[in-house]
Write a protein that holds these residues in place. Structure first.
Motif, PDB file in Angstrom:
ATOM      1  N   ARG A   1       0.767  -1.224   0.111  1.00 23.84           N
ATOM      2  CA  ARG A   1      -0.091   0.025   0.019  1.00 23.84           C
ATOM      3  C   ARG A   1       0.755   1.301  -0.037  1.00 23.84           C
ATOM      4  O   ARG A   1       0.569   2.260   0.622  1.00 23.84           O
ATOM      5  CB  ARG A   1      -1.046   0.010   1.189  1.00 23.84           C
TER       6      ARG A   1
ATOM      7  N   ARG B   1      -4.528   0.267  -4.729  1.00 22.57           N
ATOM      8  CA  ARG B   1      -5.926   0.724  -4.076  1.00 22.57           C
ATOM      9  C   ARG B   1      -5.634   1.837  -3.121  1.00 22.57           C
ATOM     10  O   ARG B   1      -6.580   2.356  -2.795  1.00 22.57           O
ATOM     11  CB  ARG B   1      -6.438  -0.574  -3.569  1.00 22.57           C
ATOM     12  N   SER B   2      -4.226   1.942  -2.854  1.00 20.47           N
ATOM     13  CA  SER B   2      -4.054   2.915  -1.696  1.00 20.47           C
ATOM     14  C   SER B   2      -3.131   3.913  -2.184  1.00 20.47           C
ATOM     15  O   SER B   2      -2.048   3.327  -2.767  1.00 20.47           O
ATOM     16  CB  SER B   2      -3.641   2.479  -0.422  1.00 20.47           C
TER      17      SER B   2
ATOM     18  N   SER C   1      -1.047   6.030  -0.253  1.00 20.68           N
ATOM     19  CA  SER C   1       0.115   5.623   0.702  1.00 20.68           C
ATOM     20  C   SER C   1      -0.635   5.521   1.932  1.00 20.68           C
ATOM     21  O   SER C   1      -1.032   6.397   2.585  1.00 20.68           O
ATOM     22  CB  SER C   1       1.050   6.538   0.927  1.00 20.68           C
ATOM     23  N   ALA C   2      -0.309   4.361   2.649  1.00 19.85           N
ATOM     24  CA  ALA C   2      -1.100   3.958   3.978  1.00 19.85           C
ATOM     25  C   ALA C   2       0.030   4.199   5.167  1.00 19.85           C
ATOM     26  O   ALA C   2      -0.228   3.945   6.191  1.00 19.85           O
ATOM     27  CB  ALA C   2      -1.337   2.556   4.182  1.00 19.85           C
TER      28      ALA C   2
ATOM     29  N   GLN D   1      -6.416   8.072  -3.899  1.00 18.42           N
ATOM     30  CA  GLN D   1      -7.356   7.025  -4.002  1.00 18.42           C
ATOM     31  C   GLN D   1      -7.087   6.251  -2.747  1.00 18.42           C
ATOM     32  O   GLN D   1      -5.810   6.022  -2.224  1.00 18.42           O
ATOM     33  CB  GLN D   1      -7.532   6.327  -5.125  1.00 18.42           C
ATOM     34  N   GLY D   2      -8.088   5.630  -2.172  1.00 12.61           N
ATOM     35  CA  GLY D   2      -7.941   4.724  -0.732  1.00 12.61           C
ATOM     36  C   GLY D   2      -7.321   5.458   0.332  1.00 12.61           C
ATOM     37  O   GLY D   2      -7.584   6.677   0.461  1.00 12.61           O
ATOM     38  N   HIS D   3      -6.307   4.710   0.898  1.00  7.97           N
ATOM     39  CA  HIS D   3      -5.966   5.359   2.262  1.00  7.97           C
ATOM     40  C   HIS D   3      -4.705   6.258   2.028  1.00  7.97           C
ATOM     41  O   HIS D   3      -3.834   6.014   0.975  1.00  7.97           O
ATOM     42  CB  HIS D   3      -5.246   4.168   3.038  1.00  7.97           C
ATOM     43  N   ALA D   4      -4.853   7.223   2.594  1.00  2.15           N
ATOM     44  CA  ALA D   4      -3.840   8.398   2.590  1.00  2.15           C
ATOM     45  C   ALA D   4      -3.609   8.656   4.371  1.00  2.15           C
ATOM     46  O   ALA D   4      -4.244   9.452   4.775  1.00  2.15           O
ATOM     47  CB  ALA D   4      -3.853   9.657   1.936  1.00  2.15           C
TER      48      ALA D   4
ATOM     49  N   VAL E   1     -11.538   7.735  -1.032  1.00  2.00           N
ATOM     50  CA  VAL E   1     -10.195   8.306  -0.395  1.00  2.00           C
ATOM     51  C   VAL E   1     -10.648   8.060   1.313  1.00  2.00           C
ATOM     52  O   VAL E   1     -11.797   8.458   1.845  1.00  2.00           O
ATOM     53  CB  VAL E   1      -9.895   9.589  -0.889  1.00  2.00           C
ATOM     54  N   GLN E   2      -9.892   7.781   2.011  1.00  3.11           N
ATOM     55  CA  GLN E   2      -9.664   7.989   3.559  1.00  3.11           C
ATOM     56  C   GLN E   2      -8.528   8.570   4.056  1.00  3.11           C
ATOM     57  O   GLN E   2      -7.372   7.956   4.108  1.00  3.11           O
ATOM     58  CB  GLN E   2      -9.714   6.324   4.156  1.00  3.11           C
TER      59      GLN E   2
END
Length: 267
Positions: free
Chosen positions: A36, A68-69, A71-72, A127-130, A150-151
């Protein structure tokens, strides 16, 4: 997301970072979707190098993450006692003297600072996790276009730390002190609708439209004369630190430069 730079030879491609350049448009891609796009000191050094390698022709830089993310956040191995091989662990960092620790964090921060240079406009496609460092990297850019999944979350305070990768200044500037404090102190997720409503994101689109939306925005930015964009960006970036009258004077000086340049009249 399909890669918009997949047919271009990379200027840089290492440590989870790829830089490609297509004339006036550069794309920086985080390339470790299996993790991620987790961040490490090596990735930060590569991001810093990407900024240094930008040709002078580049006017717009797009930052994106594969998978999908976006950057986690930090690589979880950084939180272990042994840390990442070849990199200082958190324990080792804590044992450094004040000057040494300050210098190390300052070096880390360089990866997050060059995106706001006046000679470029940077766009984060998120997109996805930030999360954590991922959130702060998105905040390092001038503009943010987000997918509807987005989260955003700032988890550092929940871990007993503080956001130290240059994210606090732009966050307060975008959403205000009270909301910034609440987001950081609680570590909660901020979704697409709230991000747009609060000013954190410029626009939210369905995930499969993210690349197209970013491409359209980049094209619109490239449609304006470069020197006018550079002068306007400098005016807006400095506005918060100037008084009203100082900003008026800065506007006059910038406009004088533009008028003389357009008329071909020297200073």
């Amino acid at each position: 997301m399909a890669s918009p730079d997949q047919d271009l030879a990379p200027v840089l491609d290492k440590d989870g970072v790829r830089l490609t350049v297509d004339d006036t448009l550069a794309t920086v891609t985080l390339t470790n979707p299996a993790k991620r796009n987790a961040q490490s000191p090596a990735l930060w050094r590569a991001l810093t190098e990407a900024g240094r390698l930008l040709p002078g022709s580049v006017r717009v830089v797009v930052l994106r993450g594969e998978g999908r993310s976006f950057s986690a956040g930090l690589d979880r191995q950084m939180f272990t006692p042994e840390g990442i091989p070849g990199e200082p662990s958190f324990i080792e960092l804590a044992r450094r003297d004040d000057a040494g620790l300050d210098a190390t964090i300052a070096e880390f921060q360089e990866a997050f600072t060059w995106w706001r240079r006046n000679d470029i406009v940077s766009i984060a496609a998120v997109q996805g996790h930030a999360i954590g460092a991922g959130f702060q990297l998105a905040l390092g850019c001038d503009l943010r276009v987000v997918a509807d999944d987005v989260q955003f979350a700032m988890r550092e305070t929940s871990l007993g730390l503080v956001p130290d990768l240059t994210g606090t200044h732009p966050l307060v500037g975008l959403v205000g002190y009270a909301r910034a404090l609440e987001i950081c102190a609680t570590g909660r997720f901020v979704g697409a609708a709230e991000a747009v409503a609060s000013g954190l994101a410029n626009v939210a689109v369905p995930g499969d439209q993210l690349d197209d939306a970013v491409r359209d925005l980049a094209s619109a930015l490239l449609g304006a004369p470069r020197d006018a964009v550079v002068e306007t960006k400098a005016l807006l970036r400095g506005a918060a630190d100037r008084t009203y009258d100082e900003q008026r004077a800065a506007e006059r000086a910038a406009q004088a430069r533009r008028l003389r340049d357009l008329a071909g009249v020297g200073e």
